[in-house]
Design a protein around this motif. Structure first.
Motif, PDB file in Angstrom:
ATOM      1  N   LEU A  65      44.218  41.261  34.337  1.00 30.09           N
ATOM      2  CA  LEU A  65      45.447  40.886  35.039  1.00 30.09           C
ATOM      3  C   LEU A  65      46.613  41.774  34.615  1.00 30.09           C
ATOM      4  O   LEU A  65      47.412  42.212  35.454  1.00 30.09           O
ATOM      5  CB  LEU A  65      45.770  39.419  34.751  1.00 30.09           C
ATOM      6  CG  LEU A  65      46.998  38.831  35.486  1.00 30.09           C
ATOM      7  CD1 LEU A  65      46.797  38.893  36.991  1.00 30.09           C
ATOM      8  CD2 LEU A  65      47.237  37.390  35.038  1.00 30.09           C
ATOM      9  N   LEU A  69      48.571  44.294  37.080  1.00 24.90           N
ATOM     10  CA  LEU A  69      50.016  44.163  37.286  1.00 24.90           C
ATOM     11  C   LEU A  69      50.698  45.520  37.131  1.00 24.90           C
ATOM     12  O   LEU A  69      51.563  45.890  37.942  1.00 24.90           O
ATOM     13  CB  LEU A  69      50.593  43.158  36.288  1.00 24.90           C
ATOM     14  CG  LEU A  69      52.109  42.924  36.364  1.00 24.90           C
ATOM     15  CD1 LEU A  69      52.503  42.393  37.730  1.00 24.90           C
ATOM     16  CD2 LEU A  69      52.558  41.963  35.254  1.00 24.90           C
ATOM     17  N   SER A  72      49.825  47.619  40.195  1.00 26.02           N
ATOM     18  CA  SER A  72      50.485  47.145  41.421  1.00 26.02           C
ATOM     19  C   SER A  72      51.963  47.514  41.436  1.00 26.02           C
ATOM     20  O   SER A  72      52.535  47.766  42.501  1.00 26.02           O
ATOM     21  CB  SER A  72      50.310  45.628  41.572  1.00 26.02           C
ATOM     22  OG  SER A  72      50.914  44.941  40.480  1.00 26.02           O
ATOM     23  N   ALA A 184      45.990  48.707  41.594  1.00 29.38           N
ATOM     24  CA  ALA A 184      45.839  47.550  40.709  1.00 29.38           C
ATOM     25  C   ALA A 184      44.419  47.506  40.141  1.00 29.38           C
ATOM     26  O   ALA A 184      44.223  47.284  38.935  1.00 29.38           O
ATOM     27  CB  ALA A 184      46.153  46.259  41.466  1.00 29.38           C
TER      28      ALA A 184
END
Length: 289
Positions: A65, A69, A72, A184
């Motif tokens: 994650l 992040l 992204s 991402a």
């Protein structure tokens, strides 16, 4: 022998970076420099969570994650703010240095004395051979997941975005969204390499990501040379060659050190080696044309 086995272990850890750069460079044609920061971010998150005695299988989703992040954000800056992909990656990479340092609270964080992926079990003892077995199994599973994603309709849309953005827009697919998701994914995979390396080497350093994009790029170029040479179209086989490129790259560097090259010159040797790979590859294919 142990020296080269250690190089193989490092090469397997860098398979995530190789896969990430393969997605950003070869599928989306985006030079993503975020890699340097997201690799360290994965290691930092791993070291911090290990120090709080959190199991590695809970750490891995958080690492994914965190890397996603970071990627992204780069994708958003590139697609929505219309800033070049190269500059977007540099901006996020620079920001991540401060983020990583703030999270760690210091420049170096040990993780050797905590129970992690390579701590061993009743089935696989904690040793170099055990680490190799664990890493191979981990990379095989990772490769199968990436390969499956790339052959789905979503994966085909990703690959089509890189090949012809105008065509994919004509089909009603949001190319900006695909790029953000792609970056991402690429940085999530890069963060996985940091997750693995932090546990393999037993510490996390704030400068461990400097120049790591060159390692990933060299790995991809080695794999891509074989892919182009033998006209390989199968996604699974392409990923295998890219992963093999990461291991070969580390073995070459290990050989360089074994013949007496000053370790302080390793970054220079790495840069020269990648330069030679790129130059020889380009000359070879131009001659064939």
């Amino acid at each position: 022998m142990e020296f080269y086995l250690a190089a193989v272990l490092q090469g397997l850890c860098f398979c995530g970076i190789a896969a990430g750069i393969y997605i950003s460079m070869k599928i989306f044609n985006i030079p993503d420099i975020t890699t340097d920061g997201s690799y360290t971010l994965g290691a930092v998150v791993t070291a911090i969570m290990l120090s709080h005695e959190i199991s590695w299988y809970f750490i891995l989703p958080v690492v994914l994650l965190a890397g996603a992040l970071a990627g992204s954000i780069t994708g958003f800056i590139h697609t929505k703010l219309k800033i070049s992909a190269l500059l977007s990656g540099i901006l996020v990479m620079t920001a991540l240095y401060s983020v990583n340092l703030k999270l760690m609270g210091r420049s170096n964080l040990p993780s050797l004395n905590y129970i992690g992926l390579f701590s061993g079990s009743s089935l696989i003892p904690s040793s170099t051979g055990g680490s190799l077995t664990i890493l191979v199994a981990f990379i095989v599973i990772l490769g199968l997941i990436i390969g499956y994603v790339l052959i789905t309709d979503f994966g085909l849309a990703m690959r089509a975005t890189g090949n012809s953005e105008s065509m994919i827009r004509a089909l009603g697919i949001n190319s900006d969204r695909m790029k953000i998701i792609g970056l991402a994914m690429a940085n999530a995979l890069t963060a996985v390499s940091g997750f693995l390396m932090a546990q393999l080497q037993g510490f996390t350093d704030i400068n461990m990501g400097i120049g790591i994009v060159i390692v990933g790029l060299g790995s991809v170029i080695i794999g891509d040379t074989a892919i182009r040479r033998f006209h390989i179209t199968l996604v699974w086989l392409s990923l295998l060659l890219v992963f093999s490129g990461a291991v070969i790259f580390q073995l070459v560097l290990a050989f360089t050190l074994s013949i007496g090259v000053d370790p302080n010159l390793l970054k220079l040797v790495t840069a020269v080696f990648v330069l030679l790979i790129v130059a020889l590859t380009q000359l070879s294919f131009k001659r064939n044309d």
